[in-house]
Design an enzyme around this catalytic site. Structure first.
Site, PDB file in Angstrom:
ATOM      1  N   MET A   1       0.826  -1.212   0.000  1.00 52.17           N
ATOM      2  CA  MET A   1       0.000   0.000   0.000  1.00 52.17           C
ATOM      3  C   MET A   1       0.857   1.258   0.000  1.00 52.17           C
ATOM      4  SD  MET A   1      -2.963  -1.086  -0.422  1.00 52.17           S
ATOM      5  CE  MET A   1      -3.680   0.549  -0.412  1.00 52.17           C
TER       6      MET A   1
ATOM      7  N   ASP B   1      -0.867  17.892 -11.130  1.00 47.54           N
ATOM      8  CA  ASP B   1      -1.081  19.222 -10.548  1.00 47.54           C
ATOM      9  C   ASP B   1      -0.105  20.249 -11.119  1.00 47.54           C
ATOM     10  OD1 ASP B   1      -2.196  21.143  -8.647  1.00 47.54           O
ATOM     11  OD2 ASP B   1      -0.257  20.965  -7.642  1.00 47.54           O
TER      12      ASP B   1
END
Length: 164
Positions: free
Chosen positions: A118, A133
């Site tokens: 993860m 972004d």
């Protein structure tokens, strides 16, 4: 009250409720995980990244730091993940000019009682999001895709490799 079910997922208890896995008695081993993801963009935007022409600065350096920070915060972001003492987080980029994309790969490592898949996935995801972004003014049509675990080592299951 929920009906008891036979758990088939480690994060679901016998009643079907969300459950943080108890790793207290698991063996402490060295564990690694490598993940990958891609971000596709226009050739012009890719050239801005390569040439350092983005107005926001060094896109790859910022995305690398963002990926590293994200791996370290994975336990805060994913509700049932254990907070881990990572000993290594690496985020690397490969420019794939012929496909107008950047390949993002992360490696996470520790010695502990639970895996780091993860954390590796989170590092790749946030690095890709940071690239988006920083480049969205030049190319709002970018696409993030292909995020997955490539391999993992350690624990009772030992080594695992993704199918190609």
């Amino acid at each position: 009250m929920s009906q008891p079910i036979t758990p088939t997922l480690s994060h679901i208890n016998q009643h079907g409720d969300a459950n943080m896995v108890d790793v207290t008695h698991k063996a402490t081993t060295t564990r690694t995980a490598t993940a990958v993801g891609f971000i596709k963009m226009t050739q012009e935007t890719l050239n801005l990244v390569i040439e350092g022409g983005n107005k926001k600065g060094d896109v790859l350096s910022v995305a690398r730091i963002a990926g590293i920070q994200a791996a370290k915060k994975c336990g805060d972001l994913i509700p049932l993940c254990h907070p881990l003492m990572l000993t290594k987080v690496q985020v690397e980029f490969s420019i794939e000019r012929e496909k107008n994309q950047i390949r993002v790969e992360s490696l996470c490592k520790l010695t502990g009682q639970t895996g780091v898949e993860m954390e590796a996935l989170t590092a790749v995801s946030v690095a890709c999001l940071t690239l988006f972004d920083m480049c969205k003014a030049a190319d709002p049509n970018m696409e993030i895709f292909g995020i997955r675990v490539l391999n993992k080592t350690g624990g009772k299951s030992g080594q695992w490799q993704a199918e190609s």
